[in-house]
Design an enzyme around this catalytic site. Structure first.
Site, PDB file in Angstrom:
ATOM      1  N   THR A  33      41.304 -12.508  16.289  1.00  9.34           N
ATOM      2  CA  THR A  33      41.375 -13.294  15.058  1.00  9.34           C
ATOM      3  C   THR A  33      40.446 -14.493  15.156  1.00  9.34           C
ATOM      4  O   THR A  33      40.487 -15.233  16.145  1.00  9.34           O
ATOM      5  CB  THR A  33      42.814 -13.759  14.799  1.00  9.34           C
ATOM      6  OG1 THR A  33      43.624 -12.606  14.527  1.00  9.34           O
ATOM      7  CG2 THR A  33      42.899 -14.720  13.625  1.00  9.34           C
ATOM      8  N   HIS A  83      47.802  -2.153  14.431  1.00 11.45           N
ATOM      9  CA  HIS A  83      48.168  -3.215  15.385  1.00 11.45           C
ATOM     10  C   HIS A  83      49.669  -3.176  15.629  1.00 11.45           C
ATOM     11  O   HIS A  83      50.465  -3.711  14.858  1.00 11.45           O
ATOM     12  CB  HIS A  83      47.755  -4.570  14.828  1.00 11.45           C
ATOM     13  CG  HIS A  83      47.735  -5.670  15.843  1.00 11.45           C
ATOM     14  ND1 HIS A  83      48.262  -5.544  17.107  1.00 11.45           N
ATOM     15  CD2 HIS A  83      47.224  -6.937  15.789  1.00 11.45           C
ATOM     16  CE1 HIS A  83      48.090  -6.675  17.773  1.00 11.45           C
ATOM     17  NE2 HIS A  83      47.461  -7.529  16.997  1.00 11.45           N
ATOM     18  N   ASN A 118      51.504  -7.591  20.277  1.00 14.51           N
ATOM     19  CA  ASN A 118      51.412  -9.051  20.155  1.00 14.51           C
ATOM     20  C   ASN A 118      52.420  -9.709  19.218  1.00 14.51           C
ATOM     21  O   ASN A 118      52.188 -10.807  18.711  1.00 14.51           O
ATOM     22  CB  ASN A 118      49.997  -9.475  19.740  1.00 14.51           C
ATOM     23  CG  ASN A 118      48.966  -9.168  20.802  1.00 14.51           C
ATOM     24  OD1 ASN A 118      49.302  -8.633  21.866  1.00 14.51           O
ATOM     25  ND2 ASN A 118      47.713  -9.486  20.538  1.00 14.51           N
ATOM     26  N   TYR A 170      53.547  -8.765  16.183  1.00 15.57           N
ATOM     27  CA  TYR A 170      53.403  -8.625  14.736  1.00 15.57           C
ATOM     28  C   TYR A 170      54.328  -7.515  14.222  1.00 15.57           C
ATOM     29  O   TYR A 170      55.151  -6.996  14.966  1.00 15.57           O
ATOM     30  CB  TYR A 170      51.934  -8.424  14.381  1.00 15.57           C
ATOM     31  CG  TYR A 170      51.093  -9.615  14.821  1.00 15.57           C
ATOM     32  CD1 TYR A 170      51.310 -10.879  14.261  1.00 15.57           C
ATOM     33  CD2 TYR A 170      50.155  -9.512  15.835  1.00 15.57           C
ATOM     34  CE1 TYR A 170      50.597 -11.984  14.683  1.00 15.57           C
ATOM     35  CE2 TYR A 170      49.425 -10.613  16.271  1.00 15.57           C
ATOM     36  CZ  TYR A 170      49.656 -11.852  15.692  1.00 15.57           C
ATOM     37  OH  TYR A 170      48.960 -12.953  16.121  1.00 15.57           O
ATOM     38  N   ASN A 204      55.013  -7.459  26.274  1.00 13.99           N
ATOM     39  CA  ASN A 204      54.379  -8.726  25.905  1.00 13.99           C
ATOM     40  C   ASN A 204      55.379  -9.590  25.130  1.00 13.99           C
ATOM     41  O   ASN A 204      55.820  -9.202  24.052  1.00 13.99           O
ATOM     42  CB  ASN A 204      53.146  -8.450  25.050  1.00 13.99           C
ATOM     43  CG  ASN A 204      52.363  -9.709  24.701  1.00 13.99           C
ATOM     44  OD1 ASN A 204      52.770 -10.810  25.032  1.00 13.99           O
ATOM     45  ND2 ASN A 204      51.232  -9.531  24.047  1.00 13.99           N
TER      46      ASN A 204
END
Length: 356
Positions: free
Chosen positions: A25, A175, A178, A180, A232
């Site tokens: 990003t 995605h 992480n 999201y 994560n």
């Protein structure tokens, strides 16, 4: 024996090497309506010597936006603007996938129009802070998606995948990492649903599997990849039954024929990485855990020893637009300028020098 500098077939395209630019990003989509700019086209074209470029996270819907000045792929204007980026990358000999990222509960409500608010599997507030135009602020409480809205969100991903192909991308990466939205559904603390979209491992992986299936149906399995980050904890994610969850997920997604699995490795999870590699029948892309250092030249050996088919580089690619040439030469490498990571102008974005 393959090396990271050998060509590699990925679905219907041939990569010039096995070095990928990881999604990062950068918050510079300053065009109207979240559209990419000429500066973004320059940034990606500079890095076209990557075997594969995976873009920054691109929201598949208005409510999917989490951060300021991130681009979308849900309007005609966005599709047209992205075509400039993909044309430039292809003219420079590169290949490029769009990463489709719905931020879910990791979102700033002030970015959303009208009465829209960030959504998530459950109305659970993440502990911590997020990046906004006014600096870092505590996470807000999201609204739990209804089942009807979950189905619509899956279709939003599918439509964004169609839009990506219309914009000239070679494919899309979903995605699922992480912290999201897709990762939130996998999580045992962010997802507290008791219906068919939560609870059991089968329920928690369902959203990821159905998003992948919808994208595959929309544009073809050879154009769809999935990114995951097992273990994560970013954005207050907890995952019980880690190994079984991801082995179940990977098995289900493999059955859909997706062209690649992209693992962002978490510290201490090499055994799980190796297990998923053995389980996955297609292309295996690895963003290896090397913290506190950036992934560097030593990780090229992971292609040669068969740990991965492709190695993805983040910060080192950000700072070195000609990274494959530098890796061949053994350096030198520019240092990333953290002050230019998010937002701003060309400084710390397109002004990193190439080797002379």
């Amino acid at each position: 024996m393959a090396t990271a500098f050998d060509p590699y077939r990925l679905g219907r395209i041939v990569l010039s090497n096995r070095i990928a630019m990881a999604p990062m990003t950068r918050s510079r989509a300053f065009g109207p309506g979240g559209t990419p700019t000429e500066l973004m086209a320059t940034y990606y074209a500079q890095r076209a010597s990557a075997g594969l470029i995976i873009t920054e996270g691109v929201q598949p819907s208005i409510v999917g936006q989490g951060y300021p000045d991130t681009p979308g792929l849900h309007s005609d204007e966005q599709v047209e603007a992205w075509r400039t980026v993909t044309d430039r990358v292809h003219e420079a000999g590169g290949a490029i996938f769009a990463q489709l990222m719905h931020a879910g509960r990791v979102g700033d409500a002030t970015l959303l129009p009208g009465e829209l608010t960030p959504v998530a599997p459950s109305a659970v507030t993440a502990t911590g802070e997020m990046y906004t135009r006014e600096g870092f602020k505590p996470f807000g409480t999201p609204r739990a998606l209804t089942e009807t809205e979950i189905v619509q969100t899956i279709e939003d991903f599918a439509q964004a995948a169609r839009n990506a192909i219309a914009a000239g991308f070679d494919g899309v990466e979903l995605h699922g990492a992480n912290g999201y939205l897709i990762h939130q559904f996998l999580s045992t603390n962010a997802n507290q649903r008791t219906d068919g979209w939560g609870g059991s491992i089968e329920g928690r992986i369902r959203f990821a599997v159905e998003v992948t299936a919808a994208a595959v149906d929309a544009i073809g399995a050879d154009r769809v990849g999935l990114r995951i980050s097992p273990g994560n904890p970013l954005h207050d994610i907890a995952e019980d039954d880690l190994d079984l969850t991801y082995k179940s997920l990977v098995s289900a997604v493999a059955g859909l024929g997706a062209v690649y699995l992209h693992v962002m490795e978490t510290a201490g999870q090499r055994d799980l990485t190796t297990s998923l590699r053995a389980q996955w029948p297609g292309t295996f892309i690895l963003n290896p855990n090397t913290l506190p250092e950036s992934t560097g030249p030593a990780e090229l050996d992971l292609v040669q020893d068969g740990t991965a088919d492709v190695i993805s580089y983040g910060a080192l690619f950000l700072a070195n637009p000609d990274l494959p040439a530098r890796l061949i030469a053994g350096g030198p490498f520019n240092d990333p300028d953290r002050s230019g990571f998010f937002g701003g102008d060309h400084r710390g974005y397109t002004d990193y020098p190439a080797m002379t």
